[in-house]
Design a protein around this motif. Structure first.
Motif, PDB file in Angstrom:
ATOM      1  N   ARG A  27       0.835  -1.483  -0.068  1.00 19.69           N
ATOM      2  CA  ARG A  27       0.055  -0.047  -0.022  1.00 19.69           C
ATOM      3  C   ARG A  27       0.739   1.238   0.098  1.00 19.69           C
ATOM      4  O   ARG A  27       1.807   1.270   0.533  1.00 19.69           O
ATOM      5  N   ASP A  73      -8.478  -3.139  -8.371  1.00 19.08           N
ATOM      6  CA  ASP A  73      -9.606  -2.973  -7.483  1.00 19.08           C
ATOM      7  C   ASP A  73      -8.892  -2.601  -6.073  1.00 19.08           C
ATOM      8  O   ASP A  73      -9.651  -1.534  -5.420  1.00 19.08           O
ATOM      9  N   SER A  77      -9.416   1.170  -4.221  1.00 16.38           N
ATOM     10  CA  SER A  77      -9.917   1.315  -3.104  1.00 16.38           C
ATOM     11  C   SER A  77      -9.057   2.151  -1.839  1.00 16.38           C
ATOM     12  O   SER A  77      -9.525   2.830  -1.140  1.00 16.38           O
ATOM     13  N   GLU A  80     -10.143   5.794  -2.899  1.00 16.21           N
ATOM     14  CA  GLU A  80     -11.505   6.222  -2.651  1.00 16.21           C
ATOM     15  C   GLU A  80     -11.435   5.890  -1.051  1.00 16.21           C
ATOM     16  O   GLU A  80     -12.469   6.203  -0.472  1.00 16.21           O
ATOM     17  N   GLY A  81     -10.329   5.548  -0.428  1.00 19.93           N
ATOM     18  CA  GLY A  81     -10.540   5.603   0.988  1.00 19.93           C
ATOM     19  C   GLY A  81     -11.125   4.689   1.637  1.00 19.93           C
ATOM     20  O   GLY A  81     -11.552   4.668   3.001  1.00 19.93           O
ATOM     21  N   ARG A  82     -11.171   3.624   0.936  1.00 19.91           N
ATOM     22  CA  ARG A  82     -11.707   2.307   1.667  1.00 19.91           C
ATOM     23  C   ARG A  82     -10.768   0.963   1.593  1.00 19.91           C
ATOM     24  O   ARG A  82     -11.540  -0.070   1.638  1.00 19.91           O
ATOM     25  N   PHE A  83      -9.542   1.345   1.545  1.00 23.63           N
ATOM     26  CA  PHE A  83      -8.798   0.201   1.512  1.00 23.63           C
ATOM     27  C   PHE A  83      -8.776  -0.769   2.749  1.00 23.63           C
ATOM     28  O   PHE A  83      -8.945  -0.390   3.808  1.00 23.63           O
ATOM     29  N   ASP A  84      -8.568  -2.071   2.376  1.00 22.56           N
ATOM     30  CA  ASP A  84      -8.811  -3.065   3.399  1.00 22.56           C
ATOM     31  C   ASP A  84      -7.575  -3.864   3.252  1.00 22.56           C
ATOM     32  O   ASP A  84      -7.322  -4.637   2.319  1.00 22.56           O
ATOM     33  N   GLU A  87      -7.907  -7.653   2.185  1.00 23.09           N
ATOM     34  CA  GLU A  87      -8.176  -7.739   0.785  1.00 23.09           C
ATOM     35  C   GLU A  87      -6.733  -8.128   0.193  1.00 23.09           C
ATOM     36  O   GLU A  87      -6.411  -8.791  -1.012  1.00 23.09           O
TER      37      GLU A  87
END
Length: 236
Positions: A27, A73, A77, A80-84, A87
């Motif tokens: 990341r 994908d 994420s 868009e500030g929704r990183f997990d 995943e």
């Protein structure tokens, strides 16, 4: 403009020749960060920039076992500030499993190619029979049996393989130990078929796991093709 166009075309041609290896991904603040080798030099690029290299980069990703869509994908994420993190870890584990499968497939293909090569070698050689314990090749059965008797002076397995006509029970037991697999006695009784090259190749399981050839050994590496035909012919 023509000069600029020529430079662009030259760059497009050079990109096809780039040697790229995809090492890993992590990341970054606004994108995934790719670690790679480009022409043997370690580099770090944003995922979007790495993809912009073109086909060599995408091929490198696939060869490393990763799915391009999954990386897209995950990169989205992050933006868009929704990183997990899970995943990314899941994608990393999937890549490891796929890479292992790719490596197994490559090995199997290499084994098949080795088998084809072995067939060609044997078709053009004088080797007709094989000694199961030491995997040496001979052109004649009498030379093989002379080998059994000579080495059998100091080795019980070789000595027992020479007992086919005189003590079949002992012969059978030691033959199975030499091959590393159970063989019906009916397949061993007639002539010297049980020592023929392809019979040995098809049944050889010594130093194997679960009845399969050792995964790190090609068939062509199992055999010593230095024929030992310097023995005096003797009756079998």
């Amino acid at each position: 403009m023509s000069c600029l166009a020529s430079i662009i075309l030259l760059w497009d041609g050079m990109r096809e020749w780039l040697t790229i290896a995809f090492i890993g991904v992590e990341r970054g603040p606004d994108d995934l960060v790719v670690t790679c080798l480009r022409d043997r030099f370690r580099d770090r690029l944003l995922w979007s920039n790495f993809k912009a290299i073109g086909q060599p980069a995408l091929v490198a990703v696939a060869r490393a076992g990763w799915h391009i869509q999954s990386l897209d994908d995950i990169a989205n994420s992050i933006r868009e500030g929704r990183f997990d993190e899970l995943e990314l870890e899941r994608a990393r584990e999937n890549a490891k499993e796929k890479l292992a499968w790719i490596n197994r497939l490559s090995h199997n293909m290499a084994s098949l190619q080795g088998l084809d090569t072995l067939k060609k070698i044997l078709a053009n050689s004088s080797i007709n029979v094989i000694c199961p314990p030491c995997l040496k090749g001979f052109s004649r059965a009498d030379s093989l049996y002379a080998h059994f008797r000579e080495v059998g002076k100091t080795d019980q397995m070789h000595a027992s393989l020479a007992m086919k006509q005189t003590n079949f029970v002992t012969f059978h037991a030691y033959y199975e130990m030499a091959i590393g697999a159970p063989i019906p006695s009916s397949e061993l009784r007639h002539g010297h078929k049980c020592f023929e090259t392809w019979f040995i190749i098809e049944h050889y399981r010594r130093d194997a796991e679960n009845g399969e050839e050792h995964p790190d050994t090609l068939l062509s590496e199992l055999f010593d093709f230095n024929a030992l035909d310097d023995y005096e012919p003797t009756s079998v």
